[in-house]
Design an enzyme around this catalytic site. Sequence first.
Site, PDB file in Angstrom:
ATOM      1  N   LYS A 224     -16.144  29.961 -12.514  1.00 17.86           N
ATOM      2  CA  LYS A 224     -15.002  31.136 -12.497  1.00 17.86           C
ATOM      3  C   LYS A 224     -14.042  31.262 -13.831  1.00 17.86           C
ATOM      4  CE  LYS A 224     -11.241  32.470 -11.997  1.00 17.86           C
ATOM      5  NZ  LYS A 224     -10.236  33.264 -12.792  1.00 17.86           N
TER       6      LYS A 224
ATOM      7  N   GLU B  21      -7.515  18.860 -15.138  1.00 14.11           N
ATOM      8  CA  GLU B  21      -7.028  18.748 -16.471  1.00 14.11           C
ATOM      9  C   GLU B  21      -5.838  19.632 -16.722  1.00 14.11           C
ATOM     10  OE1 GLU B  21      -8.235  16.605 -18.626  1.00 14.11           O
ATOM     11  OE2 GLU B  21     -10.412  16.157 -18.173  1.00 14.11           O
TER      12      GLU B  21
ATOM     13  N   CYS C 113      -4.014  22.520 -24.737  1.00 13.51           N
ATOM     14  CA  CYS C 113      -3.103  21.641 -23.800  1.00 13.51           C
ATOM     15  C   CYS C 113      -2.648  20.356 -24.520  1.00 13.51           C
ATOM     16  CB  CYS C 113      -4.099  21.530 -22.603  1.00 13.51           C
ATOM     17  SG  CYS C 113      -5.737  20.938 -23.245  1.00 13.51           S
TER      18      CYS C 113
ATOM     19  N   GLU D 119       5.961  23.332 -20.755  1.00 11.23           N
ATOM     20  CA  GLU D 119       4.775  23.909 -21.855  1.00 11.23           C
ATOM     21  C   GLU D 119       4.839  25.177 -22.013  1.00 11.23           C
ATOM     22  OE1 GLU D 119       0.848  23.663 -19.954  1.00 11.23           O
ATOM     23  OE2 GLU D 119       0.330  22.462 -21.798  1.00 11.23           O
TER      24      GLU D 119
HETATM   25  P1  NAP Z   1      -3.857  29.076 -15.032  1.00  8.45           P
HETATM   26  O1  NAP Z   1      -2.964  29.953 -14.627  1.00  8.45           O
HETATM   27  O2  NAP Z   1      -3.555  27.537 -14.486  1.00  8.45           O
HETATM   28  O3  NAP Z   1      -5.439  29.334 -14.900  1.00  8.45           O
HETATM   29  C1  NAP Z   1      -6.530  28.448 -15.027  1.00  8.45           C
HETATM   30  C2  NAP Z   1      -7.672  29.041 -14.155  1.00  8.45           C
HETATM   31  O4  NAP Z   1      -7.163  28.977 -12.963  1.00  8.45           O
HETATM   32  C3  NAP Z   1      -8.039  30.657 -14.455  1.00  8.45           C
HETATM   33  O5  NAP Z   1      -9.309  30.579 -14.323  1.00  8.45           O
HETATM   34  C4  NAP Z   1      -7.101  31.256 -13.398  1.00  8.45           C
HETATM   35  O6  NAP Z   1      -7.538  32.327 -12.926  1.00  8.45           O
HETATM   36  C5  NAP Z   1      -7.459  30.150 -12.349  1.00  8.45           C
HETATM   37  N1  NAP Z   1      -6.400  30.338 -11.183  1.00  8.45           N
HETATM   38  C6  NAP Z   1      -5.133  30.845 -11.204  1.00  8.45           C
HETATM   39  N2  NAP Z   1      -4.361  30.778 -10.117  1.00  8.45           N
HETATM   40  C7  NAP Z   1      -5.588  30.176  -9.205  1.00  8.45           C
HETATM   41  C8  NAP Z   1      -5.544  29.886  -7.885  1.00  8.45           C
HETATM   42  N3  NAP Z   1      -4.670  30.261  -6.963  1.00  8.45           N
HETATM   43  N4  NAP Z   1      -6.456  29.339  -7.056  1.00  8.45           N
HETATM   44  C9  NAP Z   1      -7.535  29.074  -8.090  1.00  8.45           C
HETATM   45  N5  NAP Z   1      -7.726  29.331  -9.209  1.00  8.45           N
HETATM   46  C10 NAP Z   1      -6.792  29.897  -9.837  1.00  8.45           C
HETATM   47  O7  NAP Z   1      -3.597  28.632 -16.718  1.00  8.45           O
HETATM   48  P2  NAP Z   1      -3.965  29.644 -18.014  1.00  8.45           P
HETATM   49  O8  NAP Z   1      -2.893  30.656 -17.688  1.00  8.45           O
HETATM   50  O9  NAP Z   1      -5.425  29.979 -17.900  1.00  8.45           O
HETATM   51  O10 NAP Z   1      -3.910  28.667 -18.963  1.00  8.45           O
HETATM   52  C11 NAP Z   1      -2.532  27.997 -19.439  1.00  8.45           C
HETATM   53  C12 NAP Z   1      -2.153  26.722 -18.767  1.00  8.45           C
HETATM   54  O11 NAP Z   1      -3.160  25.930 -18.727  1.00  8.45           O
HETATM   55  C13 NAP Z   1      -1.133  25.796 -19.605  1.00  8.45           C
HETATM   56  O12 NAP Z   1      -0.221  25.367 -18.796  1.00  8.45           O
HETATM   57  C14 NAP Z   1      -2.060  24.725 -20.236  1.00  8.45           C
HETATM   58  O13 NAP Z   1      -1.453  23.668 -20.323  1.00  8.45           O
HETATM   59  C15 NAP Z   1      -3.165  24.569 -19.017  1.00  8.45           C
HETATM   60  N6  NAP Z   1      -4.431  24.031 -19.828  1.00  8.45           N
HETATM   61  C16 NAP Z   1      -4.617  22.718 -19.899  1.00  8.45           C
HETATM   62  C17 NAP Z   1      -5.921  22.197 -20.486  1.00  8.45           C
HETATM   63  C18 NAP Z   1      -6.491  20.743 -20.122  1.00  8.45           C
HETATM   64  O14 NAP Z   1      -7.414  20.406 -20.752  1.00  8.45           O
HETATM   65  N7  NAP Z   1      -5.520  20.075 -19.673  1.00  8.45           N
HETATM   66  C19 NAP Z   1      -6.831  23.193 -21.280  1.00  8.45           C
HETATM   67  C20 NAP Z   1      -6.270  24.299 -21.275  1.00  8.45           C
HETATM   68  C21 NAP Z   1      -5.166  24.982 -20.570  1.00  8.45           C
HETATM   69  P3  NAP Z   1      -7.010  33.771 -13.953  1.00  8.45           P
HETATM   70  O15 NAP Z   1      -7.423  33.683 -15.120  1.00  8.45           O
HETATM   71  O16 NAP Z   1      -7.435  34.804 -12.941  1.00  8.45           O
HETATM   72  O17 NAP Z   1      -5.470  33.547 -13.692  1.00  8.45           O
END
Ligand code: NAP
Length: 493
Positions: free
Chosen positions: A188, A263, A297, A396
Site C-alpha cells: 500500500k 521504521e 527520516c 519531527e
Molecule cells: P504516515 O502518515 O505515517 O504514512 C505512512 C503510510 O502509512 C502511508 O502509506 C499512509 O497512508 C499509511 N497510513 C496512514 N494512516 C494509517 C493507518 N491508520 N493504518 C495503516 N496505514 C496508515 O507518514 P507519512 O505522512 O507518509 O510520512 C511522514 C512520516 O514518516 C515522518 O514522521 C517520517 O519520519 C516518517 N518516515 C520514516 C521513515 C523511516 O525509514 N523510518 C521513512 C520515511 C518516513 P496515507 O498516505 O494515505 O496517509
Amino acid sequence: MAQVDVLPEVTKFIESDPRMVIGGAAVAAASGQTFDVYDPSTGKVITHAPRGSAEDIDRAVAAAREAFEDGRWTGLRPGKRSEILFKIGELIKRNIPELTQLESLDSGKPVSIAAGEMWMASEVFRYYSGWPTKIFGETNPTADDMFVYSLREPLGVCGGIIPWNFPLVMAVWKVAPALACGNTVVLKPAEQTPLTAVRLAELCLEAGVPEGVVNVVTGLGPEAGAALASHMDVDKVAFTGSTEVGRKILEASAGNLKRVSLELGGKSPNIVFADANMKRAAKGSMMGVFLNSGQVCTAGTRILVESSVHDDFVASLVEATAAMKLGPGLDETTGMGPVVSQEQLDRVTGYIDIGKGEGAEVVTGGERATDLGDGYFVQPTVFAGVKNDMRIAQEEIFGPVAAVIEVKDVEEAIEVANDTVYGLASAVWTTDLSKAHRVAKGIKAGTVWINTAGQYDPSVSFGGYKQSGFGRELGAHSIETYTQTKSVWVSLK
Ligand code: NAP
Ligand code: MG
C-alpha cells in the site's frame, strides 16, 4: 531553467489513470472511487488513482494467499527466483528515465536526485537476487540417535505500508527481500505518491513474477492501510512512516499476532566537533538535513556544534545552503524541490513559526518561497541559538528546517544527542579517530555516519533505536525478518 521534456511513456501512464495491480490484473477500486494525485512543483492535479478500500485489500490478500499456498513462487527453484529478481533490477535500470520523471512529478523531488534513487532501487533487487540460493537451515548436534535439522521458510503473505518521501525505494526495500525469501506481497503506497509502486508491480510481472505474487493497492491510510494492518490473513506487516501511525500498526497487529517491523520517525543529531574539516562538515551537514527538502527520516535536523567553532560553522552552513538551488523537480539544475503537499507545507511553515516564537534565531530562510509559483516551496531554513528542549529540536518537522545547538564538549554532545525519544541515525564530524568511535558507541541510534551522512547500501542493515522503531531492513537482517525456522526431529532408532 533547464526543464526536461516529459517522456511520452510518462505522459501515457499518467493520462491512462493508473490502476492497481491485483492477481496480475490492472484493476480499479471495487467502489470505482479514485483520489487526486498532485504535482507538488505546480500544486496541480496530474492524475487520479484508485481509492482502494477494505474490499480491495481482501481481494489482494486472497490473491497473495492463493499464490503463496499453491507454490507458484515459493515452489520455484531458488535459482529461478534469483534470475527473476535480477531481471526486475535490470528492468528498473532500463526504465530509469521514465521512473525518474514519474517519481519527480509525483513527489516533487529533483530529477537529478530521483535518478540516483531509481538506480538504488535497481541495485537492491540485484542484491536480493543473490539471496534465494543462500537461504538454508542448519543441522543441530543433539542425541546420537537423533537427527535434527532446521528449515528456514517464508512467512506467507507480507504487507508493506510505505511513505511518500522515497516512494520507489521504500517499495523495493519491502518487496525485494520478501520475494527473495519466497513470500507473496500486498503493498500500500502513500496516497501522495502511488505511481511508481504501480509501475513496480507491472515490471515484476514483466520480469516473470507469477500473477498474484506482488499486489499493489493504492488508497488512503485509514482505509486501505488500516485494512491491511489488521487483516487476519496477513502474516507480516512492514511499515515505514510516522511514529504515530506506527503505534496504530502495532495495535492492529494484535488480532492475528502478525509479525511487525517498524521504521519510524527521527530527530537525528549531526555533531560537528572543533577539530572537524569545516568545509566538509558544513557541506555534509547541509546535505544531511536538506536532501529531499528535509523529508528524510534520517535527516540530521539537530546540528550540534562545539562552542569554539560555532559562529564559523554557522557561517559556512549558511554559505553551503545558499549554493543550493531551490526549484521545480523537472528542472535539471534544481538542488532542492518543494515539499510533498499542501498539508506538509502548512506543517513545515507552522514549525518555522513555532521556532521563531520559541526565540530561536533564523540565520537563513524562514519563509515559504513564493517566487516559484503555486508549488509547495519552503526556503531552506537554519535556526541558531536553539535549546534542545524547544519543540523544533524535539519534534519531527519533516521539512527543510535545521536547528543548530551549541555544545561545549564531547560529553555534552553525547548527552544532548541522546536527549530525544528517537534513535534512527546520527552523524559525527571530527578528525580525531578515537573521539569518532567513542561518540559512535555513545549514541543511541541505529546508524552512525562518521565524516559523511545519508549513506545507504543494500548490504548494510537499517533501522531504529527507541521510538524510531524496531526490526532491521536491508542486508542479511531482512532475510531473518521475512523467514521463520522450523525444527525437524528424526529418530534414527
Ligand atoms: P504516515 O502518515 O505515517 O504514512 C505512512 C503510510 O502509512 C502511508 O502509506 C499512509 O497512508 C499509511 N497510513 C496512514 N494512516 C494509517 C493507518 N491508520 N493504518 C495503516 N496505514 C496508515 O507518514 P507519512 O505522512 O507518509 O510520512 C511522514 C512520516 O514518516 C515522518 O514522521 C517520517 O519520519 C516518517 N518516515 C520514516 C521513515 C523511516 O525509514 N523510518 C521513512 C520515511 C518516513 P496515507 O498516505 O494515505 O496517509
Ligand atoms: Mg500520511
